[in-house]
Design a protein around this motif. Sequence first.
Motif, PDB file in Angstrom:
ATOM      1  N   HIS A 141      10.062  -5.787 -18.229  1.00  0.00           N
ATOM      2  CA  HIS A 141      10.152  -7.017 -17.431  1.00  0.00           C
ATOM      3  C   HIS A 141      10.656  -6.703 -16.029  1.00  0.00           C
ATOM      4  O   HIS A 141      10.075  -7.128 -15.029  1.00  0.00           O
ATOM      5  N   VAL A 142      11.755  -5.910 -15.966  1.00  0.00           N
ATOM      6  CA  VAL A 142      12.337  -5.595 -14.658  1.00  0.00           C
ATOM      7  C   VAL A 142      11.342  -4.831 -13.814  1.00  0.00           C
ATOM      8  O   VAL A 142      11.169  -5.105 -12.624  1.00  0.00           O
ATOM      9  N   ALA A 143      10.626  -3.880 -14.426  1.00  0.00           N
ATOM     10  CA  ALA A 143       9.726  -3.041 -13.633  1.00  0.00           C
ATOM     11  C   ALA A 143       8.539  -3.838 -13.097  1.00  0.00           C
ATOM     12  O   ALA A 143       8.271  -3.829 -11.906  1.00  0.00           O
ATOM     13  N   TRP A 144       7.837  -4.558 -14.001  1.00  0.00           N
ATOM     14  CA  TRP A 144       6.552  -5.142 -13.608  1.00  0.00           C
ATOM     15  C   TRP A 144       6.691  -6.534 -13.025  1.00  0.00           C
ATOM     16  O   TRP A 144       5.848  -6.955 -12.237  1.00  0.00           O
ATOM     17  N   LYS A 145       7.695  -7.295 -13.451  1.00  0.00           N
ATOM     18  CA  LYS A 145       7.760  -8.689 -13.005  1.00  0.00           C
ATOM     19  C   LYS A 145       8.766  -8.899 -11.894  1.00  0.00           C
ATOM     20  O   LYS A 145       8.768  -9.937 -11.247  1.00  0.00           O
ATOM     21  N   VAL A 146       9.684  -7.966 -11.682  1.00  0.00           N
ATOM     22  CA  VAL A 146      10.686  -8.150 -10.636  1.00  0.00           C
ATOM     23  C   VAL A 146      10.502  -7.121  -9.533  1.00  0.00           C
ATOM     24  O   VAL A 146      10.245  -7.470  -8.376  1.00  0.00           O
ATOM     25  N   LEU A 147      10.623  -5.830  -9.886  1.00  0.00           N
ATOM     26  CA  LEU A 147      10.639  -4.803  -8.840  1.00  0.00           C
ATOM     27  C   LEU A 147       9.283  -4.681  -8.150  1.00  0.00           C
ATOM     28  O   LEU A 147       9.214  -4.583  -6.928  1.00  0.00           O
ATOM     29  N   LEU A 148       8.185  -4.711  -8.943  1.00  0.00           N
ATOM     30  CA  LEU A 148       6.871  -4.496  -8.337  1.00  0.00           C
ATOM     31  C   LEU A 148       6.502  -5.622  -7.357  1.00  0.00           C
ATOM     32  O   LEU A 148       6.134  -5.324  -6.210  1.00  0.00           O
ATOM     33  N   PRO A 149       6.617  -6.936  -7.731  1.00  0.00           N
ATOM     34  CA  PRO A 149       6.311  -7.978  -6.744  1.00  0.00           C
ATOM     35  C   PRO A 149       7.192  -7.882  -5.500  1.00  0.00           C
ATOM     36  O   PRO A 149       6.695  -8.001  -4.376  1.00  0.00           O
ATOM     37  N   SER A 198       8.106   1.041  -2.839  1.00  0.00           N
ATOM     38  CA  SER A 198       9.307   0.769  -2.044  1.00  0.00           C
ATOM     39  C   SER A 198       9.488   1.833  -0.970  1.00  0.00           C
ATOM     40  O   SER A 198      10.032   1.550   0.097  1.00  0.00           O
ATOM     41  N   LEU A 199       9.046   3.053  -1.221  1.00  0.00           N
ATOM     42  CA  LEU A 199       9.161   4.096  -0.193  1.00  0.00           C
ATOM     43  C   LEU A 199       8.135   3.899   0.918  1.00  0.00           C
ATOM     44  O   LEU A 199       8.333   4.386   2.029  1.00  0.00           O
ATOM     45  N   LEU A 200       7.050   3.171   0.635  1.00  0.00           N
ATOM     46  CA  LEU A 200       6.000   3.015   1.651  1.00  0.00           C
ATOM     47  C   LEU A 200       6.494   2.205   2.848  1.00  0.00           C
ATOM     48  O   LEU A 200       6.077   2.467   3.976  1.00  0.00           O
ATOM     49  N   GLY A 201       7.370   1.220   2.605  1.00  0.00           N
ATOM     50  CA  GLY A 201       7.873   0.393   3.707  1.00  0.00           C
ATOM     51  C   GLY A 201       8.508   1.238   4.799  1.00  0.00           C
ATOM     52  O   GLY A 201       8.057   1.227   5.963  1.00  0.00           O
ATOM     53  N   LEU A 211      17.473   3.551   8.078  1.00  0.00           N
ATOM     54  CA  LEU A 211      16.419   2.636   7.650  1.00  0.00           C
ATOM     55  C   LEU A 211      16.930   1.607   6.645  1.00  0.00           C
ATOM     56  O   LEU A 211      16.284   0.592   6.425  1.00  0.00           O
ATOM     57  N   ILE A 212      18.096   1.848   6.049  1.00  0.00           N
ATOM     58  CA  ILE A 212      18.622   0.851   5.099  1.00  0.00           C
ATOM     59  C   ILE A 212      18.931  -0.453   5.822  1.00  0.00           C
ATOM     60  O   ILE A 212      18.875  -1.537   5.237  1.00  0.00           O
ATOM     61  N   VAL A 213      19.206  -0.379   7.139  1.00  0.00           N
ATOM     62  CA  VAL A 213      19.546  -1.590   7.898  1.00  0.00           C
ATOM     63  C   VAL A 213      18.345  -2.518   7.975  1.00  0.00           C
ATOM     64  O   VAL A 213      18.490  -3.741   7.852  1.00  0.00           O
ATOM     65  N   VAL A 214      17.144  -1.937   8.171  1.00  0.00           N
ATOM     66  CA  VAL A 214      15.965  -2.796   8.275  1.00  0.00           C
ATOM     67  C   VAL A 214      15.218  -2.911   6.955  1.00  0.00           C
ATOM     68  O   VAL A 214      14.374  -3.781   6.802  1.00  0.00           O
ATOM     69  N   GLN A 215      15.534  -2.010   5.983  1.00  0.00           N
ATOM     70  CA  GLN A 215      14.818  -2.043   4.707  1.00  0.00           C
ATOM     71  C   GLN A 215      15.799  -2.123   3.538  1.00  0.00           C
ATOM     72  O   GLN A 215      15.735  -1.305   2.618  1.00  0.00           O
ATOM     73  N   PRO A 216      16.715  -3.093   3.524  1.00  0.00           N
ATOM     74  CA  PRO A 216      17.708  -3.119   2.422  1.00  0.00           C
ATOM     75  C   PRO A 216      17.045  -3.361   1.062  1.00  0.00           C
ATOM     76  O   PRO A 216      17.441  -2.766   0.065  1.00  0.00           O
ATOM     77  N   LEU A 217      16.023  -4.223   1.052  1.00  0.00           N
ATOM     78  CA  LEU A 217      15.357  -4.534  -0.219  1.00  0.00           C
ATOM     79  C   LEU A 217      14.674  -3.283  -0.781  1.00  0.00           C
ATOM     80  O   LEU A 217      14.790  -2.971  -1.966  1.00  0.00           O
ATOM     81  N   ALA A 218      14.013  -2.550   0.115  1.00  0.00           N
ATOM     82  CA  ALA A 218      13.345  -1.322  -0.320  1.00  0.00           C
ATOM     83  C   ALA A 218      14.364  -0.342  -0.889  1.00  0.00           C
ATOM     84  O   ALA A 218      14.103   0.332  -1.890  1.00  0.00           O
ATOM     85  N   PHE A 219      15.535  -0.270  -0.253  1.00  0.00           N
ATOM     86  CA  PHE A 219      16.566   0.640  -0.750  1.00  0.00           C
ATOM     87  C   PHE A 219      17.004   0.252  -2.156  1.00  0.00           C
ATOM     88  O   PHE A 219      17.108   1.104  -3.043  1.00  0.00           O
ATOM     89  N   LEU A 220      17.233  -1.055  -2.374  1.00  0.00           N
ATOM     90  CA  LEU A 220      17.668  -1.495  -3.705  1.00  0.00           C
ATOM     91  C   LEU A 220      16.603  -1.207  -4.753  1.00  0.00           C
ATOM     92  O   LEU A 220      16.906  -0.723  -5.844  1.00  0.00           O
ATOM     93  N   ILE A 221      15.346  -1.482  -4.410  1.00  0.00           N
ATOM     94  CA  ILE A 221      14.267  -1.220  -5.366  1.00  0.00           C
ATOM     95  C   ILE A 221      14.193   0.272  -5.648  1.00  0.00           C
ATOM     96  O   ILE A 221      14.114   0.710  -6.795  1.00  0.00           O
ATOM     97  N   ASN A 265       7.899  -6.657   0.202  1.00  0.00           N
ATOM     98  CA  ASN A 265       8.558  -5.861   1.229  1.00  0.00           C
ATOM     99  C   ASN A 265       7.537  -5.056   2.020  1.00  0.00           C
ATOM    100  O   ASN A 265       7.563  -5.025   3.258  1.00  0.00           O
ATOM    101  N   LEU A 266       6.577  -4.470   1.308  1.00  0.00           N
ATOM    102  CA  LEU A 266       5.553  -3.655   1.974  1.00  0.00           C
ATOM    103  C   LEU A 266       4.699  -4.529   2.890  1.00  0.00           C
ATOM    104  O   LEU A 266       4.426  -4.161   4.045  1.00  0.00           O
ATOM    105  N   GLY A 267       4.306  -5.725   2.366  1.00  0.00           N
ATOM    106  CA  GLY A 267       3.461  -6.610   3.172  1.00  0.00           C
ATOM    107  C   GLY A 267       4.145  -7.044   4.446  1.00  0.00           C
ATOM    108  O   GLY A 267       3.578  -6.979   5.546  1.00  0.00           O
ATOM    109  N   ILE A 268       5.398  -7.494   4.326  1.00  0.00           N
ATOM    110  CA  ILE A 268       6.126  -7.972   5.503  1.00  0.00           C
ATOM    111  C   ILE A 268       6.310  -6.843   6.505  1.00  0.00           C
ATOM    112  O   ILE A 268       6.102  -7.021   7.713  1.00  0.00           O
ATOM    113  N   THR A 269       6.684  -5.659   6.001  1.00  0.00           N
ATOM    114  CA  THR A 269       6.881  -4.515   6.894  1.00  0.00           C
ATOM    115  C   THR A 269       5.592  -4.179   7.618  1.00  0.00           C
ATOM    116  O   THR A 269       5.580  -3.981   8.849  1.00  0.00           O
TER     117      THR A 269
END
Lengths: 350, 175
Positions: free
Chosen positions: A322-330, A179-182, A211-221, A335-339
């Motif tokens: 579950h939260v770590a591997w199936k939700v946050l990681l994908p 999430s920090l890479l974005g 950067l939270i304005v353009v990376q809100p998802l990364a911030f939440l993760i 987020n990284l790919g789109i950025t």
Amino acid sequence: MVSAGALEQFYALFEAWGIPWIVPRLAIMLGVVSIIIGFISVSAMFLIWWERKISAHIQARFGPMRVGGWHGWAQSIADGLKLLLKEDIIPTRADRPVFILAPIVVFAASLATYVVIPFGPGLIVQDLNIGILYIIAISSLTVVGIIMAGWGSNNKYAALGALRSAAQAVSYEVPLVISLLGPLLLVGSLRMTDIVEYQGGTWLGILPGWLIVVQPLAFLIYFTCAVAETNRLPFDIPEAESELVSGFHVEYSGMRFAIFFLAEYANMFVVCAIATTVFLGGWQGPLLAPWVWFLLKTYFLLFVMIWLRWTLARVRVDQLMHVAWKVLLPLAFVNLGITGLLVLVLSPMG
Amino acid sequence: MWRYLREIWRGFWSILLSMQITLRYLFTRAVTVQYPEEKRQLPTRALTQHVLTIDLESQELKCTACDMCARICPANCIHLAGEGKGKARRPKWFVIDHNLCMYCNLCVEVCPFDAISMWTGKYELGGFSRTNLVYDMETMHADGFYPTIMTPRSPPGAAAKAPAAPGGGKGGGKG
């Protein structure tokens, strides 16, 4: 902070007196370390008092009210003094050197991360060009200390807590880094001051350049993983009072326990300071002094962490994974790919 | 895929809603009563320390030492002796051991003269030794008006000044 020129003059002064070069450098280092330790202690004591107050008022209570007069402001100081005076117990069957070393490792790891926190322009101990990488690398050392504490205690609850802590930290570090890479792709630098200066302008002329304005998802993760990294509710299964007594520090008492406690709150400050630096524009802000802005934003995030703790219940171990591997990681990868794609497409224009 | 995203969103939304609730409670008034500084208003009929009521005009104890309270007391904590004959009979000494008292109010209910009351609001009965909790006649002597089952809640004079709240008194008429 003193500029490099002033430092050179300070060193030259000692050299003129014929004192070996290591002496002034050690003096400067000791001074900086004592300032940081002082800041950590005061901020941790304030945070403990603040957390007790917030938790109490969320439950329609008052919390500490007696010690020190105004709303029990001296409660943490009294608690700290009490812990200093308590007997230092080491269990007979414990692994003595490991047991003694564990709190030191945990505290040293969190202390070392303060080196690259930019409190303001020039108010940074060492502006490393790999700042973020350094923080991520050093803060994972905390887990080593926790495992040492769990193993050294020779107690089943401590060992269980340490194992859970290791599992949790290893899982949550992956989405945290991704999430920090974005934001780092946008900035193009790992240096803390570069990241803050990148956020100086505005987006579209209205929104702040954070950067939270353009990376809100990364911030939440990032924020979710940060809560998990610091072992706080809802991710506090390593210390889970109701099932593990208190996890890896069951056997610790007195000052050693206090050091664990201090390190926990120091870590909370660090993760919130990184979130402030990377996502909330660091020291950028109008009117007030830069360091005031930095502390305001960081303490707001700390308030959110405390608020979250007194809102949510603890998750189960399987839910945690579950939260770590199936939700946050994908989500972090998306987020990284789109950025990355957008940076690639838009880079010739910018 | 759709379901997966919807569940993430719903989880996130439920966290936000619960955080809104805790934030609202953060700014409500605490219900705690800071005891030594502030005290709760007890209900009128809360059973607390005994008092021997007095006749407001003559300032004398109503008690006639009939021994009814001492006999009905299940904990056997009331001891008294009287002197004098007929209407002039008054208690010579009167002792209640609050170590034993279980606040059942039977002594008050059985008293034919409303001479004893537990509706005093004196609940801070701590003592450093057991004898501190054995109250004699001087300690329990009423210093003013205390309500009992048969008397109005406030002194007879005050009742006339402050009229009862509308709908409060079912019996009607002047109290």
